[in-house]
Design a protein around this motif. Structure first.
Motif, PDB file in Angstrom:
ATOM      1  N   PHE A 188       8.116 101.732  68.663  1.00  0.00           N
ATOM      2  CA  PHE A 188       7.627 103.304  68.286  1.00  0.00           C
ATOM      3  C   PHE A 188       8.431 103.809  67.053  1.00  0.00           C
ATOM      4  O   PHE A 188       9.636 103.388  66.698  1.00  0.00           O
ATOM      5  CB  PHE A 188       8.192 104.403  69.338  1.00  0.00           C
ATOM      6  CG  PHE A 188       7.860 105.500  69.157  1.00  0.00           C
ATOM      7  CD1 PHE A 188       6.506 106.000  69.458  1.00  0.00           C
ATOM      8  CD2 PHE A 188       8.601 106.463  68.493  1.00  0.00           C
ATOM      9  CE1 PHE A 188       6.003 107.131  69.100  1.00  0.00           C
ATOM     10  CE2 PHE A 188       8.148 107.829  68.265  1.00  0.00           C
ATOM     11  CZ  PHE A 188       6.886 108.174  68.631  1.00  0.00           C
ATOM     12  N   GLU A 195      12.337 113.873  61.994  1.00  0.00           N
ATOM     13  CA  GLU A 195      12.770 115.334  62.159  1.00  0.00           C
ATOM     14  C   GLU A 195      11.385 116.300  61.785  1.00  0.00           C
ATOM     15  O   GLU A 195      11.086 117.201  62.311  1.00  0.00           O
ATOM     16  CB  GLU A 195      13.948 115.555  61.408  1.00  0.00           C
ATOM     17  CG  GLU A 195      14.623 116.591  61.864  1.00  0.00           C
ATOM     18  CD  GLU A 195      15.838 116.752  61.114  1.00  0.00           C
ATOM     19  OE1 GLU A 195      16.510 118.055  61.319  1.00  0.00           O
ATOM     20  OE2 GLU A 195      16.362 115.991  60.637  1.00  0.00           O
ATOM     21  N   LEU A 272       9.719 112.483  75.383  1.00  0.00           N
ATOM     22  CA  LEU A 272      10.852 112.970  74.807  1.00  0.00           C
ATOM     23  C   LEU A 272      11.050 114.427  74.659  1.00  0.00           C
ATOM     24  O   LEU A 272      11.814 115.024  74.860  1.00  0.00           O
ATOM     25  CB  LEU A 272      10.913 112.259  73.332  1.00  0.00           C
ATOM     26  CG  LEU A 272      10.992 110.828  73.017  1.00  0.00           C
ATOM     27  CD1 LEU A 272      11.071 110.392  71.458  1.00  0.00           C
ATOM     28  CD2 LEU A 272      12.242 110.173  73.499  1.00  0.00           C
ATOM     29  N   LEU A 277      14.447 116.153  74.319  1.00  0.00           N
ATOM     30  CA  LEU A 277      14.944 115.464  73.264  1.00  0.00           C
ATOM     31  C   LEU A 277      14.496 115.577  71.945  1.00  0.00           C
ATOM     32  O   LEU A 277      15.036 115.268  70.647  1.00  0.00           O
ATOM     33  CB  LEU A 277      15.248 113.720  73.590  1.00  0.00           C
ATOM     34  CG  LEU A 277      16.153 113.566  74.607  1.00  0.00           C
ATOM     35  CD1 LEU A 277      15.807 112.007  75.186  1.00  0.00           C
ATOM     36  CD2 LEU A 277      17.315 113.159  73.957  1.00  0.00           C
ATOM     37  N   PRO A 293      19.689 117.205  69.537  1.00  0.00           N
ATOM     38  CA  PRO A 293      19.071 115.978  70.090  1.00  0.00           C
ATOM     39  C   PRO A 293      17.925 115.331  68.992  1.00  0.00           C
ATOM     40  O   PRO A 293      17.955 114.070  69.124  1.00  0.00           O
ATOM     41  CB  PRO A 293      18.244 116.426  71.464  1.00  0.00           C
ATOM     42  CG  PRO A 293      19.110 117.573  71.954  1.00  0.00           C
ATOM     43  CD  PRO A 293      19.486 118.438  70.522  1.00  0.00           C
ATOM     44  N   LYS A 295      18.082 115.033  65.936  1.00  0.00           N
ATOM     45  CA  LYS A 295      18.813 114.490  65.148  1.00  0.00           C
ATOM     46  C   LYS A 295      19.227 112.933  65.651  1.00  0.00           C
ATOM     47  O   LYS A 295      19.473 111.935  64.829  1.00  0.00           O
ATOM     48  CB  LYS A 295      19.893 115.062  64.470  1.00  0.00           C
ATOM     49  CG  LYS A 295      19.420 116.173  63.462  1.00  0.00           C
ATOM     50  CD  LYS A 295      20.603 117.013  62.958  1.00  0.00           C
ATOM     51  CE  LYS A 295      20.065 118.214  62.083  1.00  0.00           C
ATOM     52  NZ  LYS A 295      19.383 117.845  61.032  1.00  0.00           N
ATOM     53  N   VAL A 296      19.610 112.876  66.960  1.00  0.00           N
ATOM     54  CA  VAL A 296      19.944 111.644  67.502  1.00  0.00           C
ATOM     55  C   VAL A 296      18.668 110.659  67.608  1.00  0.00           C
ATOM     56  O   VAL A 296      18.839 109.642  67.584  1.00  0.00           O
ATOM     57  CB  VAL A 296      20.620 111.870  68.909  1.00  0.00           C
ATOM     58  CG1 VAL A 296      21.019 110.735  69.564  1.00  0.00           C
ATOM     59  CG2 VAL A 296      21.798 112.844  68.732  1.00  0.00           C
ATOM     60  N   VAL A 297      17.514 111.394  68.092  1.00  0.00           N
ATOM     61  CA  VAL A 297      16.291 110.510  68.038  1.00  0.00           C
ATOM     62  C   VAL A 297      15.989 109.708  66.873  1.00  0.00           C
ATOM     63  O   VAL A 297      15.798 108.653  66.695  1.00  0.00           O
ATOM     64  CB  VAL A 297      15.222 111.301  68.573  1.00  0.00           C
ATOM     65  CG1 VAL A 297      13.682 110.616  68.664  1.00  0.00           C
ATOM     66  CG2 VAL A 297      15.412 112.108  70.139  1.00  0.00           C
ATOM     67  N   LYS A 298      16.256 110.660  65.935  1.00  0.00           N
ATOM     68  CA  LYS A 298      15.876 109.988  64.506  1.00  0.00           C
ATOM     69  C   LYS A 298      16.813 109.095  64.088  1.00  0.00           C
ATOM     70  O   LYS A 298      16.513 108.044  63.545  1.00  0.00           O
ATOM     71  CB  LYS A 298      16.191 111.450  63.510  1.00  0.00           C
ATOM     72  CG  LYS A 298      15.933 110.985  61.969  1.00  0.00           C
ATOM     73  CD  LYS A 298      16.192 112.175  61.074  1.00  0.00           C
ATOM     74  CE  LYS A 298      16.429 111.854  59.544  1.00  0.00           C
ATOM     75  NZ  LYS A 298      16.413 112.968  58.773  1.00  0.00           N
ATOM     76  N   ALA A 299      18.072 109.229  64.476  1.00  0.00           N
ATOM     77  CA  ALA A 299      18.932 108.256  64.135  1.00  0.00           C
ATOM     78  C   ALA A 299      18.615 106.846  65.019  1.00  0.00           C
ATOM     79  O   ALA A 299      19.163 105.822  64.706  1.00  0.00           O
ATOM     80  CB  ALA A 299      20.465 108.675  64.567  1.00  0.00           C
ATOM     81  N   CYS A 300      17.897 107.104  66.090  1.00  0.00           N
ATOM     82  CA  CYS A 300      17.760 105.864  67.011  1.00  0.00           C
ATOM     83  C   CYS A 300      16.682 105.125  66.513  1.00  0.00           C
ATOM     84  O   CYS A 300      16.212 104.040  66.855  1.00  0.00           O
ATOM     85  CB  CYS A 300      17.518 106.226  68.270  1.00  0.00           C
ATOM     86  SG  CYS A 300      19.153 106.612  69.206  1.00  0.00           S
ATOM     87  N   LEU A 301      15.358 105.953  65.871  1.00  0.00           N
ATOM     88  CA  LEU A 301      14.088 105.285  65.469  1.00  0.00           C
ATOM     89  C   LEU A 301      14.265 104.574  64.161  1.00  0.00           C
ATOM     90  O   LEU A 301      15.166 104.924  63.428  1.00  0.00           O
ATOM     91  CB  LEU A 301      13.100 106.511  65.220  1.00  0.00           C
ATOM     92  CG  LEU A 301      12.826 107.285  66.584  1.00  0.00           C
ATOM     93  CD1 LEU A 301      11.818 108.450  66.183  1.00  0.00           C
ATOM     94  CD2 LEU A 301      12.193 106.289  67.741  1.00  0.00           C
TER      95      LEU A 301
END
Lengths: 412, 412
Positions: A188, A195, A272, A277, A293, A295-301
């Motif tokens: 994904f 963001e 999500l 999230l 949340p 921003k954390v999703v962004k950091a993981c993608l």
């Protein structure tokens, strides 16, 4: 003749803008690129050098800049005698960069509507909440500001204007369809900053029908589209900037935006979102840490710019415009098809960044040449589309038209 | 006769333990509950008062305690003359609480294996990585430590022991099946602390077959089970504590654990895992904040204890044990069915917390009465299951047996 360009931002779109400016620096003069993180600008300049993109010898400098700082942005514009600013930074800096342009007299171009970090999906028309409040000031000071000059918004606004002017007496509906039929090979990923990308889909979906704003929700209204090159694709009604200016400029037409999504994307997005999230409101962890949340999703993608090397397939973005001509119903589809791999080979970016980054450079060239130097604030559909299409044909995004069963170049 | 109990932890399971200890304080003496956040203990004591749960007048006090602090835990044990510690805090504190018990001579009971925050799914057998290293010391000092005395691990270990002792000469396989056929009515929630819950499923799934450890991955091995009361349910091979002790105590048997999951759970889990949101390794946001994604997911999900009021339906957890008796193949299913709503009405918790929290209280009562006061470290299958079942019958978790087409109470 305006010259000397400052690019604000250092993401995937900025990379395309940098390459395209370099390829046309005979028209655009000295080039500058500025972002909070100068090293990201340096990395882009390195790829410009690698590709030998500069058409003629000239300046292309990187700068560290907090674009929320109007005084610092104005100072850089003055110091480098910049006359055109292409803002492809985060959508949060639009108003501060615009203010710096108004202060210095530089022309302003952006590719997306202003957003405030803590607000999602404000009341329509969105431009009226921020940009259009400065319209009178731009006119008074003779400052050119071309709003939303990417692909969508941007080229699709010009598609609508062109279809209406060329093929009909009266417009009834404008349906903008954005299909990415490419594949990045990751589980994904978003094609833009996650963001900003997710914020497009988490709020109310506004569209213009029967001369009024109507509301739906993301993925509630889907439709299959049979399109050139990419074939049949499912797209869903989404909120998008250009609906807000086209509805103001063509209030008698229905204006809708449709974005293509596969089932997998919708599933991931739904999970999500439902868990919370994608929220831009902070949560507190059991350890007491305050975290947003999204921003954390962004950091993981995956970083959208990391997708380019392996991206294959094509995009198709176009406008289905319906109206009447001499009392008869007519419809026309004006569109462009772009190829991810070709984009990567040319400028080191994937096709989504390419389609977003090429048009503002075309707009800058039109300002430099005087065609689009409006001395006031304009959305793209308020400008003559033909010189825009002519430059886009030359620099990588040719416009095609389907009309009466025939598919041809717009100017064939 | 050991008496006076200290409960460590203040989550959903601790609430059940508190109520069940109160209901049996004639056997268990003074009661204490301690957690980092004293207010959570106070809230539990408030529900104990509301339900009038104390069987006889007596002490039930709340304390603030960092259970990672061995000296502080030992001091509290000594100060309150505690002789039995029921540790239902996070799995990260097992070893420090055990050390405090060894230091003070108090009996130790827990319901899950020790975990280190930064490690997921260590090499099997898991008990050998932490708890069993203290076995000789417990024996030497005469300290009773009953490991994994919840439902699974715990009661299911006793089910296995009972099935083997009662119905067969030789055991061939032990399949533990854990089905929650209840519904919490939320989009998604975990029944335990999400941090611990997801950690169970993100690593390698170890199982014991052909007298060796084998590996699979979560959701790779699924099977439909036809079970009493809850009917046909799909369950997937999962890693679970009891596999690790049963494999050591019954090395000639295959030992597998199966947990029931619906398609929706698997979908959400798969999305979160593939994106990296279940990781316990920190990521850095664009703003430079270091965050552990799993802790953010936990912060977004409903607090497991908040699910209780609306939880409906039943759980079925049991052991399918196969072996031979007098040269003939035999199989027996030993199980319990619990009801979410009944659990909530009795102790204010949902059925998952209920099944986990009642057994360690039964174990504490058996230690208090002397039956299980082993003076060394034991897993549950090393203890006589019959007095355990007898107490469980009385305090809310009756054991049933399916054998030769007949379904009956274990002692019918």
């Amino acid at each position: 003749m305006k010259r000397n360009v400052l690019i604000i931002g250092a993401g995937g779109v900025a990379q395309v803008v940098a390459h395209k400016c370099a390829q046309n620096n005979d028209v655009l003069g000295d080039l500058h690129i500025a972002s909070r993180t100068k090293s990201k600008c340096d990395a882009i300049l390195e790829t410009v050098r690698e590709k030998g993109a500069m058409k003629v010898d000239g300046i292309f400098e990187a700068h560290a800049l907090d674009a929320l700082d109007v005084a610092a942005t104005a100072a850089l514009i003055r110091e480098k005698d910049v006359q055109i600013v292409i803002n492809v930074g985060t959508a949060f800096v639009n108003m501060s960069v615009l203010d710096a342009c108004i202060e210095t007299g530089a022309a302003y171009i952006d590719t997306a509507i202003h957003e405030e970090p803590d607000k999602i999906c404000e009341t329509p028309p969105w431009y009226a909440n921020y940009e259009w409040k400065k319209r009178d000031l731009c006119a008074e000071k003779g400052v050119t500001a071309i709003l939303g000059a990417g692909f969508d918004p941007g080229v699709v606004n010009a598609f609508a204007r062109y279809a209406i002017d060329t093929y009909m007496d009266e417009v009834k509906s404008i349906d903008i369809v954005d299909i990415n039929a490419g594949s990045h090979g990751k589980y994904f990923a978003t094609n833009f900053d996650p963001e900003i990308n997710f914020r497009e889909f988490t709020g109310v979906v506004y569209y213009w029908e029967d001369q009024q704003w109507k509301e739906t929700t993301m993925f509630a209204s889907g439709r299959d589209w049979d399109l050139p090159v990419v074939g049949t694709q499912r797209a869903y009604q989404s909120g998008h900037d250009e609906v807000h200016s086209l509805a103001a400029n063509y209030p008698h037409a229905d204006v809708r935006f449709w974005m293509g999504f596969g089932e997998h994307y919708i599933n991931v997005f739904t999970v999500l979102k439902n868990i919370g999230l994608l929220s831009e409101q902070p949560v507190t962890t059991a350890e007491g840490q305050e975290v947003i949340p999204l921003k954390v999703v962004k950091a993981c993608l995956p970083d959208p710019s990391s997708l380019a090397p392996d991206y294959t397939g094509k995009t198709c973005i176009g406008d289905l415009v319906k109206g009447t001509k001499d009392g008869q119903d007519v419809e026309v589809f004006v569109y462009n098809v772009a190829d991810h791999k070709e984009a990567y080979e040319e400028v080191g970016s994937q096709g989504i960044s390419y389609t977003a980054g090429v048009p503002p450079v075309a707009a800058a060239m039109l300002i430099a040449k005087g065609d689009w130097d409006a001395k006031t604030m304009k959305n793209v559909e308020e400008m003559d589309p033909k010189p825009f299409f002519t430059i886009l044909d030359q620099i990588g995004l040719p416009t095609r038209v389907e009309f009466n069963g025939e598919d041809k170049a717009w100017n064939a």
